[in-house]
Scaffold this motif. Sequence first.
Motif, PDB file in Angstrom:
ATOM      1  N   LYS A 102       1.414   8.975  -6.265  1.00 50.90           N
ATOM      2  CA  LYS A 102       1.672  10.372  -5.919  1.00 50.90           C
ATOM      3  C   LYS A 102       2.805  10.970  -6.736  1.00 50.90           C
ATOM      4  O   LYS A 102       2.714  12.110  -7.190  1.00 50.90           O
ATOM      5  CB  LYS A 102       1.984  10.484  -4.428  1.00 50.90           C
ATOM      6  N   LEU A 112       0.834  -1.211   0.000  1.00 55.32           N
ATOM      7  CA  LEU A 112       0.000   0.000   0.000  1.00 55.32           C
ATOM      8  C   LEU A 112       0.867   1.259   0.000  1.00 55.32           C
ATOM      9  O   LEU A 112       0.561   2.227  -0.699  1.00 55.32           O
ATOM     10  CB  LEU A 112      -0.914   0.022   1.228  1.00 55.32           C
ATOM     11  N   SER A 113       1.941   1.233   0.766  1.00 53.47           N
ATOM     12  CA  SER A 113       2.846   2.386   0.803  1.00 53.47           C
ATOM     13  C   SER A 113       3.530   2.591  -0.542  1.00 53.47           C
ATOM     14  O   SER A 113       3.678   3.733  -1.003  1.00 53.47           O
ATOM     15  CB  SER A 113       3.893   2.196   1.893  1.00 53.47           C
ATOM     16  N   ASN A 152      -4.248  10.525  -1.324  1.00 51.54           N
ATOM     17  CA  ASN A 152      -3.951  10.739  -2.747  1.00 51.54           C
ATOM     18  C   ASN A 152      -5.098  11.439  -3.454  1.00 51.54           C
ATOM     19  O   ASN A 152      -4.884  12.371  -4.230  1.00 51.54           O
ATOM     20  CB  ASN A 152      -3.651   9.411  -3.436  1.00 51.54           C
ATOM     21  N   LEU A 180      -4.331   6.180   3.078  1.00 48.37           N
ATOM     22  CA  LEU A 180      -3.432   6.438   1.957  1.00 48.37           C
ATOM     23  C   LEU A 180      -4.194   6.763   0.669  1.00 48.37           C
ATOM     24  O   LEU A 180      -3.816   7.681  -0.070  1.00 48.37           O
ATOM     25  CB  LEU A 180      -2.502   5.246   1.739  1.00 48.37           C
ATOM     26  N   GLN A 181      -5.262   6.044   0.389  1.00 51.28           N
ATOM     27  CA  GLN A 181      -6.018   6.306  -0.834  1.00 51.28           C
ATOM     28  C   GLN A 181      -6.750   7.647  -0.783  1.00 51.28           C
ATOM     29  O   GLN A 181      -6.780   8.382  -1.769  1.00 51.28           O
ATOM     30  CB  GLN A 181      -7.008   5.173  -1.105  1.00 51.28           C
ATOM     31  N   TRP A 182      -7.340   7.977   0.371  1.00 57.11           N
ATOM     32  CA  TRP A 182      -8.016   9.268   0.494  1.00 57.11           C
ATOM     33  C   TRP A 182      -7.023  10.422   0.464  1.00 57.11           C
ATOM     34  O   TRP A 182      -7.340  11.503  -0.035  1.00 57.11           O
ATOM     35  CB  TRP A 182      -8.874   9.330   1.751  1.00 57.11           C
ATOM     36  N   CYS A 237     -10.690   3.537  -5.949  1.00 66.20           N
ATOM     37  CA  CYS A 237      -9.907   2.845  -4.907  1.00 66.20           C
ATOM     38  C   CYS A 237     -10.305   3.246  -3.487  1.00 66.20           C
ATOM     39  O   CYS A 237     -10.484   2.364  -2.645  1.00 66.20           O
ATOM     40  CB  CYS A 237      -8.418   3.064  -5.142  1.00 66.20           C
ATOM     41  N   TRP A 276     -11.821   0.674  -0.482  1.00 60.16           N
ATOM     42  CA  TRP A 276     -11.259   0.567   0.868  1.00 60.16           C
ATOM     43  C   TRP A 276     -12.275   0.963   1.927  1.00 60.16           C
ATOM     44  O   TRP A 276     -12.298   0.389   3.017  1.00 60.16           O
ATOM     45  CB  TRP A 276      -9.989   1.393   0.989  1.00 60.16           C
ATOM     46  N   ASP A 332       2.301   1.685  -3.449  1.00 62.09           N
ATOM     47  CA  ASP A 332       1.252   2.178  -4.342  1.00 62.09           C
ATOM     48  C   ASP A 332       1.010   3.668  -4.115  1.00 62.09           C
ATOM     49  O   ASP A 332       0.896   4.431  -5.073  1.00 62.09           O
ATOM     50  CB  ASP A 332      -0.038   1.395  -4.107  1.00 62.09           C
ATOM     51  N   PHE A 333       0.949   4.079  -2.859  1.00 64.29           N
ATOM     52  CA  PHE A 333       0.753   5.497  -2.547  1.00 64.29           C
ATOM     53  C   PHE A 333       1.866   6.341  -3.154  1.00 64.29           C
ATOM     54  O   PHE A 333       1.617   7.341  -3.816  1.00 64.29           O
ATOM     55  CB  PHE A 333       0.712   5.690  -1.019  1.00 64.29           C
ATOM     56  N   TRP A 334       3.117   5.937  -2.955  1.00 62.94           N
ATOM     57  CA  TRP A 334       4.241   6.705  -3.461  1.00 62.94           C
ATOM     58  C   TRP A 334       4.243   6.736  -4.984  1.00 62.94           C
ATOM     59  O   TRP A 334       4.488   7.780  -5.586  1.00 62.94           O
ATOM     60  CB  TRP A 334       5.552   6.108  -2.943  1.00 62.94           C
TER      61      TRP A 334
END
Length: 149
Positions: A16, A8-9, A101, A97-99, A68, A72, A11-13
Amino acid sequence: MVTIILLLSCDFWTVKNVTGRLLVGLRWWNQVDEDGHSHWMFESRSKTNKNVVSNSDSRIFWIGLIMCPMFWAFFMFSSLFSFNIKWLAVVIMGVVLQWANLYGYVRCKVGGATKLKNMASNYFGLKLFRKVVNTPGGPNLTGWLHFID
């Protein structure tokens, strides 16, 4: 559980810093100054390079960015109502993390909180105007409404 949070981290990076820049030409980050105040920073591709981004890529990016967090949030409610608390940490991390982004890219696209507030008030003002114009007994200006948009 640790593997999912690490993925997840990543994916976030990636969304972003890489995907947003390549597919829609936007990038955001949060910077903290010496006083400890947080500042949102936004970056967009220059007007001359706008034609590099295709509409289909941009549309796929925004659909994925919106869908996404909804998935979640669904997972969060299903884990809360099924009393499956052991996965709640992973689900909360995914939601956050998704919110983050989604929030960052919406602010980046719109241009900050003041422009977002003006856009929302203009939209609701236009809806109110259309409702007043189309009410029985009100002025019949329906032929002129296409000039407002």
